[in-house]
Design a protein around this motif. Structure first.
Motif, PDB file in Angstrom:
ATOM      1  N   ARG B 167     -25.705  44.635 -24.488  1.00 26.57           N
ATOM      2  CA  ARG B 167     -26.557  44.464 -25.676  1.00 26.57           C
ATOM      3  C   ARG B 167     -28.042  44.482 -25.361  1.00 26.57           C
ATOM      4  NH1 ARG B 167     -24.258  41.788 -30.371  1.00 26.57           N
ATOM      5  NH2 ARG B 167     -22.025  41.912 -30.136  1.00 26.57           N
ATOM      6  N   ASP B 168     -28.406  43.913 -24.206  1.00 25.08           N
ATOM      7  CA  ASP B 168     -29.836  43.781 -23.903  1.00 25.08           C
ATOM      8  C   ASP B 168     -30.453  45.075 -23.386  1.00 25.08           C
ATOM      9  OD1 ASP B 168     -29.775  41.138 -24.621  1.00 25.08           O
ATOM     10  OD2 ASP B 168     -29.147  40.489 -22.619  1.00 25.08           O
ATOM     11  N   ALA B 257     -27.072  46.692 -31.177  1.00 27.05           N
ATOM     12  CA  ALA B 257     -28.126  46.803 -30.168  1.00 27.05           C
ATOM     13  C   ALA B 257     -28.897  48.117 -30.250  1.00 27.05           C
ATOM     14  CB  ALA B 257     -27.537  46.644 -28.772  1.00 27.05           C
TER      15      ALA B 257
END
Lengths: 293, 306
Positions: B167-168, B257
């Protein structure tokens, strides 16, 4: 300047040049990497890819993935391969490119050689139309295509691409004809030649280069379109890009990466071929696309 | 002999013919571009959920609700994420493409042997569909078969590269693929700019003993202003339109994301049956692009008039 310092200067120059070639080489590899990966993996059995050999050349060469991608792979619900969608794209691209190019040439001719009050504003409006985010027309277009009974058809997509291709083709021909000597047109007018005769006899014969640019640009854009295809023709009438995406995203069964790569190359092949054959014009076209007169 | 009236007719026809030829294209643009824009703006003020707008009894399926869709839109965390992602994506994409493009153009401009061979290699990604690019990068970055797996099979067992599933970091993988596709094209724009610079000035500066670094910093790069502007406008416009690449690589995920305004609009309009909100988001996208394009096109057209 002493001999010693001249020598060190030359050595410095040589080091710099080696460095330049090295950087260019690295970027060259970066740009070629995906093509290499798609190429080698499309000729491998699946087990070689999943076994960690994505970068290696195939141990066993096979054309099976290509055959499967072309004629038997599952696209959506039908095991038809990409073949019918390839033909969908061809029958969408050819008329859309042809008509938008012809109209663009005529528009460019009018806007440069038959100028009238307000023509710059009209051209500005056509130009801005090239750059709108197409999300802004998706809803009404879906409604109109539905009303006309063109939803899901190739004819519907031809209409869509024609409409949104005119801006760019007009831009190309306008910029090209703007530097064409207007005196020739006026002289022909005095000799009694009419509107179409002047276009046909005087401008068209020297329009070869810009026509090539315009055709390549339109071909590439329309062939590569995904948004309109996905919005208006997601079923059997889908173009190649939508079918390829369906193939790759399909969640049923084993992921056949080799088939995906073969399919991706099939989808890229027409534009790549055009690019290889007429790449120099393509570059020039891109430059003209940056709205420089 | 043609009569006077006939000649008059013909001149009048000749006068009208150019406008007549232009009119089908103008008509199409007015209906399908400007008419449709107004239509979408109208839809954004209604509570429409799905097509059609009129049911089979001839009743309209919607009501006008003013700015409610816009209020809802700005409260949606989903939209917030899409806008924020766009800011990060567009910022990185524009900056990295510009830097790489400028660097490669300057290097290619050093009388490089084989330039004719190198340039097409840098440029060919531009000819590909984003779906093709996305497919290639999706599997190259996939931890199961891509770089992670390759490094591990080459003996670096602890190597980990799962950005596309993380996600990051997933958004940066989209930036990577987008830069791969567009940086060569940016290079071509800068190269054209470099080739257009007057060599007399450069020679004079060199005679005065200017170093290469100063030559570029003080003279050449400032002269590339138009190329910078064109590159910025075109890259910004491509960034805002980015849709296919995300669909092919991540589908907007993991989670949200890599959601962008274009994917947001598509899913609210066609799969979530929230067409009014979809229309409102499209209007915001148009206004953003217009804010960049209109001043640019205006100055371009004005310049040309002079």
């Amino acid at each position: 300047m002493s001999v010693a310092s001249q020598d060190s200067g030359m050595r410095q120059g040589r080091v710099a040049r080696v460095f330049i070639y090295l950087v260019l080489l690295l970027f060259g590899l970066f740009y070629l990497l995906p093509l290499y990966v798609m190429g080698v993996n499309s000729f491998k059995p699946l087990s070689e890819i999943t076994g960690g050999g994505m970068m290696a050349l195939p141990e066993v060469w096979t054309v099976e993935p290509w055959l499967k991608a072309w004629s038997t792979a599952q696209i959506g619900v039908e095991p038809t391969g990409l073949r019918p969608y390839f033909w969908n794209s061809i029958s969408m691209v050819v008329p859309a490119v042809a008509i938008s190019t012809v109209l663009g040439a005529l528009n460019g001719y009018v806007l440069t050689k038959w100028r009238f009050r307000g023509d710059t504003i009209l051209f500005g409006l056509m130009l801005f139309a090239c750059f709108i985010p197409f999300q802004i027309v998706l809803i009404p277009m879906a409604a109109v295509l539905g009303t006309l009974g063109l939803a899901g058809t190739t004819a519907g997509l031809v209409l869509v691409h024609l409409v949104y291709g005119i801006g760019f083709s007009t831009l190309y021909f306008r910029n090209y004809y703007a530097v064409f000597p207007t005196e020739l047109v006026r002289a022909a007018q005095i000799d009694g030649a009419g509107f179409f005769r002047i276009f046909w006899r005087i401008l068209l014969p020297s329009s070869g280069p810009i026509s090539v640019v315009c055709i390549i640009w339109q071909f590439t854009n329309i062939w590569n379109d995904f948004l309109f295809g996905a919005s208006f023709a997601s079923g059997g009438g889908a173009p190649m890009t939508v079918a390829l995406n369906n193939l790759v995203q399909s969640s049923t069964g084993v992921k056949e990466y080799n088939v995906h790569f073969a399919g991706a190359i099939l989808a890229a092949l027409p534009t790549l071929l055009v690019y290889i054959v007429a790449g120099r014009y393509f570059v020039r076209g891109l430059m003209a696309g940056s709205v420089k007169g | 002999m043609a009569t006077r009236a006939e000649i008059d007719m013909r001149t009048r026809l000749q006068n009208w013919l150019p406008k007549l030829v232009l009119s089908p294209s103008l008509g199409m643009i007015f209906v399908f571009v400007y008419g449709f824009i107004l239509f979408t703006v109208y839809v954004s003020f209604t509570d429409s959920r799905i097509l059609p707008f009129v049911d089979k009894n001839g009743q309209t399926t919607y009501e006008l609700i003013g700015f409610t869709n816009y209020e809802k839109l700005f409260k949606l965390s989903h939209w917030d994420i899409a806008v924020w992602n766009m800011a990060v994506f567009a910022g990185l994409y524009i900056i990295i493409c510009t830097l790489i493009g400028l660097l490669l153009a300057i290097l290619l401009d050093q009388k490089i042997r084989g330039e004719g061979l190198i340039r097409p290699i840098f440029l060919y990604p531009m000819a590909l569909s984003f779906i093709v690019t996305g497919t290639a990068w999706k599997w190259m970055l996939d931890p199961g078969i891509g770089f992670e797996n390759i490094m591990q099979s080459w003996g670096w067992v602890s190597f980990s590269f799962d950005w596309i599933k993380n996600r990051d970091f997933a958004l940066y993988t989209v930036v990577l693929a987008a830069v791969w596709q567009s940086s060569g094209f940016t290079m071509a724009m800068f190269l054209a700019g470099l080739r257009g610079i007057d060599t007399e000035i450069l020679k004079a500066a060199q005679m005065d003993g200017a170093s290469n670094w100063n030559l570029y910093r003080r003279i050449i790069i400032p002269q590339l202003r138009p190329a910078f502007l064109s590159a910025f406008v075109i890259l910004a416009h491509l960034a805002i339109k980015t849709f296919d690449l995300v669909i092919a690589m991540t589908g907007g995920g993991p989670g949200r994301a890599t959601e962008l305004p274009a994917t947001f609009m598509y899913s609210y309009t066609f799969s979530r049956n929230q067409m009014g909100i979809g229309a409102a988001s499209a209007v915001i996208m148009l206004m953003t692009i217009a804010a960049i394009m209109i001043p640019y096109l205006y100055s371009e057209l004005k310049e040309r008039k002079q």
